[in-house]
Each structure stands twice: as C-alpha cells, then as structure tokens.
Design an enzyme around this catalytic site. Sequence first.
Site, PDB file in Angstrom:
ATOM      1  N   HIS A 264     -17.312  -1.273 -13.062  1.00  0.00           N
ATOM      2  CA  HIS A 264     -17.956  -0.140 -13.123  1.00  0.00           C
ATOM      3  C   HIS A 264     -18.894  -0.007 -14.162  1.00  0.00           C
ATOM      4  CE1 HIS A 264     -15.867   1.249  -9.464  1.00  0.00           C
ATOM      5  NE2 HIS A 264     -14.795   1.804  -9.873  1.00  0.00           N
TER       6      HIS A 264
ATOM      7  N   HIS B 255     -17.884   8.411  -7.392  1.00  0.00           N
ATOM      8  CA  HIS B 255     -16.849   8.110  -7.552  1.00  0.00           C
ATOM      9  C   HIS B 255     -15.596   9.255  -7.608  1.00  0.00           C
ATOM     10  CE1 HIS B 255     -13.060   5.639  -8.689  1.00  0.00           C
ATOM     11  NE2 HIS B 255     -14.069   4.604  -8.402  1.00  0.00           N
TER      12      HIS B 255
ATOM     13  N   GLU C 208     -16.753   5.087  -1.566  1.00  0.00           N
ATOM     14  CA  GLU C 208     -17.823   4.905  -2.574  1.00  0.00           C
ATOM     15  C   GLU C 208     -18.909   4.147  -1.745  1.00  0.00           C
ATOM     16  OE1 GLU C 208     -16.095   3.104  -5.984  1.00  0.00           O
ATOM     17  OE2 GLU C 208     -14.120   3.594  -5.262  1.00  0.00           O
TER      18      GLU C 208
HETATM   19  C1  BGC Z   1     -12.006   0.360  -7.508  1.00  0.00           C
HETATM   20  C2  BGC Z   1     -10.354   0.220  -7.623  1.00  0.00           C
HETATM   21  C3  BGC Z   1     -10.276   0.850  -9.243  1.00  0.00           C
HETATM   22  C4  BGC Z   1     -10.817   2.276  -9.241  1.00  0.00           C
HETATM   23  C5  BGC Z   1     -10.659   2.780 -10.732  1.00  0.00           C
HETATM   24  C6  BGC Z   1     -12.401   1.687  -7.772  1.00  0.00           C
HETATM   25  O1  BGC Z   1     -13.532   2.043  -7.379  1.00  0.00           O
HETATM   26  O2  BGC Z   1     -12.215  -0.236  -6.196  1.00  0.00           O
HETATM   27  O3  BGC Z   1     -10.070  -1.038  -8.054  1.00  0.00           O
HETATM   28  O4  BGC Z   1      -9.268   0.574  -9.814  1.00  0.00           O
HETATM   29  O5  BGC Z   1     -12.152   2.472  -8.923  1.00  0.00           O
HETATM   30  O6  BGC Z   1     -11.108   2.112 -11.545  1.00  0.00           O
END
Ligand code: BGC
Length: 388
Positions: free
Chosen positions: A147, A221, A352
């Site tokens: 991310h 998210h 997402e």
């Molecule tokens: C991911 C997860 C992650 C979460 C929070 C999601 O987009 O797929 O693996 O734990 O975000 O970070």
Amino acid sequence: MVTKPHSLVCLLSSLITLFLALSCSSPPEENLSLKSSGGPAMSLTKEIFGYLPEGQAIEIYTLANSQGMKAKIMTYGATLVALEVPDKNGVSEDITLGHDHLEGYLKASPYFGATVGRYANRIAQAQFQLNGQTYHLAANDGPNHLHGGLKGFDKVIWQATPVKEKDWVGVHFSYFSPDGEEGYPGNLKVTVTYQLTSDNQLKILYEAETDKPTPINLTHHSYFNLHGQGKGNILDHLLMINADYFTPVDKQLIPTGEIKLVKGTPWDFTSPHPIGQRIQEVPGGYDHNYVLNKEEGELSLAARVFEPQSGRIMEIYTTEPGLQFYSGNFLDGSITGKAGRVYPKHSGFCLEPQHFPNSPNQPNFPSTILQPGEKYKSQTIFKFSVQK
Ligand code: BGC
C-alpha cells in the site's frame, strides 16, 4: 448579551458554508442555492477535523444529498471517514469502519477509508526492475512493500477544493509525490475527486501524470459493514463478484502468477453467496485479487453486496481490471473505532478495485507502468439501493 456557544457554532458553520459556496468553481448564484437548478437539495460543508502533531490542520468535508446519504472525507489520506446510507426503512447508518477523531487514524488504522498509493497492494521483495534499473521500495510488510510503503498516500496531506455541480457535490484532492518518494521514480501529480450524487452514488475519479516511467495503482480502502459499522460481522452478507478467474497467492499473499478459474472453488462468487459460507475452506480468509470479466478499461459492474436485514445493497462499478476482496481477517478486536465500537475479525470487508498485486514483477499481468506524457485515469463507483 453574551452569545451562547450553540449560536456561535451555528454562526460559524453558516459562515463556512457561505465561504465554500462563494469559493466554488460554478457561478455564485448557483452556489448559494443548490436548489436553483431545480435539482434535489445537496449540501457541502467544511470543518477542521484535527491537527497533526506537527501542527498542520486537517480539514473534513461533509457531502450530503436529500436521500439520506452523507459522506465525510478528510484531507489526511483523502480518507472517507464516514458514509451514511439509508436502509429499507429509510434509516441512515454509517456503514464504514473508522474513527471519530483524527488521533484514532494516526494511532491505529489498517487503511480505514484511505486513498492508497502510489501502488496499492503488495510488491514482492519491495523491488522491481524498469528499463534495466532496479528500484528499491520501502519494505513495510515483512520483506514486501504494501500500500505505498511507510508513508503512502494514506498518510499525506492532500489539498482540497470543494466542487458543486447540478447533480452532485464533491471534493477534488490533489497531491504532489516527489521523485524518489518511498523509492518510486518520477515526480507524480495525482488527483482524486469524490462525488456524492443525488441518486446515492459515491463516485471516485483518479488522475495522475509523471515525468519518469513509474508503477501506479491507486485504490479506495473502505471497510464496509452494511449492518452499520461496529454491528457484528459481515459473514451473512451476500456477495457477487463478476469474475471467472482470480490470482492465487503464496503464504506472503503474493500472487503466484497463475490465473485460475474460480469455478468449483470457495472463491466462486459469480452467483451470490454469503461471505461466511465457505470461508473456513480458505486458509486465513479471503484476501485475493479477482480478474474482472470485462473489456479493457470499460466501466462495468465488478461486485454486488446485499445485506438482507437492513436491505442495503452496494454495487461497485470500476474501470480497473481487478478487485481485491479482503474479508477483514487481520482485524482482531484491538481497535476501538467510531462510537466506541470494537472491531473484531470479519467486522468489515474491503472490495478494492485495482490492478493486480505485484504487477511490476509479473509480465503476464496488465501493465501498471505510467509513462511521461500519458494520463492515468481510473474510476470507481459505489452505488447504493435497497431491497425490501
Ligand atoms: C490487503 C490485506 C491487508 C489490508 C490492510 C488489504 O488491502 O489485501 O492483506 O492486511 O489491506 O493492510
């Protein structure tokens, strides 16, 4: 006579609303009265949500329509802080997990409601090669990059401009990501525009330009719970994902590179299934990218979620080729969020829209490289309705 604090607050908020109306891009007479076009009433207000430890003020914008929908979005991370949506009886409830105050987001937020970038999801070993050069990114998920790194787009301050149009109110956010930020090449100008429409759609439009080739993959998210945030788990929600294929992952949640049929597996949501029905057959729970059935770049239906008790339905439309379905597996009750509600495992889900994880290292996945002179454009729509 001493002014009562209440009337002071009212006076202040009217002044802010008036200021916003006057500083918007459309002609002033339309701004002062949103009913002027004959369309339904919508409103847009701005407040200070809090201050970062370094002293910068974080603004929060509230968008509302006359159907009972409200969206609150702050300049820290261009984050959706609350989303109120009516149920089948017209009762609105906040359906996204998060915090009541900025401090909560600074202390403990697994990307609640955030704009995620420069690259949403994982890049294996926090590195990739581009035009013969190896780029090293911040490793913030074991050896991998997740991310956007240690200080991704979810943790920066965005510049906000409120916008009012005939059928929607919104906020246009912009951010300048300098060359080398979190290890990424190129100066990147990025904008995210949220729009709340009169007919219960929350639209998000992403745009970006770079001066050097760079990977880019932006997403939203939010953790949703259509019962209302903090009201039990999401295992009873009926989910449909418009995808015949998904990308299986290894133990570190990095795609193996295979593109696999969902048919005959617990990943098959081509027809609606309760999220919890087969979740025990999926080690760790769902945290997988789906390969959406679509023509490249087409804005089309990616998923539909229905929660029978409230009657709320959420549909997601996107131009993106993939959809990460994450069933809130890492929520463990350690976060107390809005209205003092605790968030245990599966108390929210994320859907997402994005490109596939680790694309910069997977030549068989659609490319995520933005070239100078090109314009990155991506759109996602969260559309709400009810079924009685
Ligand atoms: C991911 C997860 C992650 C979460 C929070 C999601 O987009 O797929 O693996 O734990 O975000 O970070």
